[in-house]
Design a protein around this motif. Sequence first.
Motif, PDB file in Angstrom:
ATOM      1  N   THR A 122       0.870  -1.122  -0.001  1.00  0.00           N
ATOM      2  CA  THR A 122       0.078   0.064  -0.050  1.00  0.00           C
ATOM      3  C   THR A 122       0.923   1.344  -0.002  1.00  0.00           C
TER       4      THR A 122
ATOM      5  N   ILE B 193      -4.901  -4.699   0.877  1.00  0.00           N
ATOM      6  CA  ILE B 193      -4.903  -3.592  -0.209  1.00  0.00           C
ATOM      7  C   ILE B 193      -6.261  -2.867  -0.622  1.00  0.00           C
TER       8      ILE B 193
ATOM      9  N   SER C 282      -7.144   0.434  -2.435  1.00  0.00           N
ATOM     10  CA  SER C 282      -6.150   1.028  -3.145  1.00  0.00           C
ATOM     11  C   SER C 282      -6.228   1.162  -4.527  1.00  0.00           C
TER      12      SER C 282
ATOM     13  N   LEU D 275      -3.395  -0.059  -7.679  1.00  0.00           N
ATOM     14  CA  LEU D 275      -2.568  -1.421  -7.442  1.00  0.00           C
ATOM     15  C   LEU D 275      -3.196  -2.606  -7.696  1.00  0.00           C
TER      16      LEU D 275
ATOM     17  N   GLY E 299      -7.507  -3.279  -5.483  1.00  0.00           N
ATOM     18  CA  GLY E 299      -8.223  -2.508  -4.267  1.00  0.00           C
ATOM     19  C   GLY E 299      -9.758  -2.750  -4.370  1.00  0.00           C
TER      20      GLY E 299
ATOM     21  N   LYS F  30       2.213  -1.119  -9.631  1.00  0.00           N
ATOM     22  CA  LYS F  30       1.562   0.388  -9.500  1.00  0.00           C
ATOM     23  C   LYS F  30       2.157   1.361 -10.388  1.00  0.00           C
TER      24      LYS F  30
END
Length: 372
Positions: free
Chosen positions: A260, A298, A301, A304, A327, A371
Amino acid sequence: MDGKLMDQRQQAIRIWQAGVDAVDGQRATKAVLDDVPTPDQILAVGKAAAAMARAVLDYFGPLPTLVVTKDGHSGDLPEDVRVIEASHPVPDARSLEGGRALREVIEAMPADSHVLLLVSGGASSLAEDLLPRNTLADLEQLNDRLLAAGLDITAMNAERRKLSRIKGGGLLSHFKGARATVLAISDVPGDDLAVIGSGIGALPDSFAFQASTQIVASNAHARSAAAELARNEGLPVLADEECLHDDFVRVASDLGPRLTDMSPGVMVFGGEPTVVLPENPGRGGRNQALALALAREIAGSADLTLVVGGTDGTDGPTDAAGAVVDGATWGDGAEQALQNADSGSFLDEANALLVTGPTGTNVMDLIVAIKR
């Protein structure tokens, strides 16, 4: 799913697949055959057995060959190759047939012969020749207990060797020929031949033949190839580590904050987490369990994506390699699925399963986190 996230998902899968392709059994075996004398007999055992045997046959031409592998993993081998498919991760009667056949072939080889033994992960279940007074029921119960107990592969294979005539160097103890060459694809930490397949390709304590052993592919090779593609696609590689050797819940909680908080780029992780199963587990394997546990870490998020998969293309007793999560994956019912060891059912409903089919290799598990 928006277009940017879909593109990121596909890129993450592509990077993961590059790691798997780099340790393909046929490619990895072919790369070392210039240094191998022509064998008189090929014995191949494990999930990658067919791919490894195919490389040898393509290189040397037709040779007597026995392949012992998992159901559906025999590939496109010549008709004259003897193939025995058996059960994984819990052995069955065909596993005993395969183990016995390996021993009988090696026992029958003449004094001046050269055996080429090709070993890959999964051999612990796929081939067994039991010591006297042990039965298939004993073997099945042992494997059921070991798989549910959350033990790592080294501890599991140490227990398996206690029942076996062919593990821990036992197979080659029956060889009376002149030369043995062992090529192995490693699915264990440390790439120890005494642990891969419970040591079915290990050398016995004493022997009179010439011997050479080589690890031709490993998790490190897969991670390196995944990282290389990420760099070639302009993404910084922030981690390349073998660090998944713990209970999957602890692995997820350790990786969660790193994921994260990560900067834009790619993280690559390898290893083999463990799972303690309830009495009546649902659907899934260790990679699906880890993927869902990471989805919890996560959650929320938006930028990601994680690919979590077994490099052999299967995960426990399922036809999925693992899952692709982000996420938004974690949601209603996920916690219950995780508690019931039913991650596969939840991930299937979420359209998150990673399905590759048999890959022709087996070097533990691989995670790619991206990411952008």
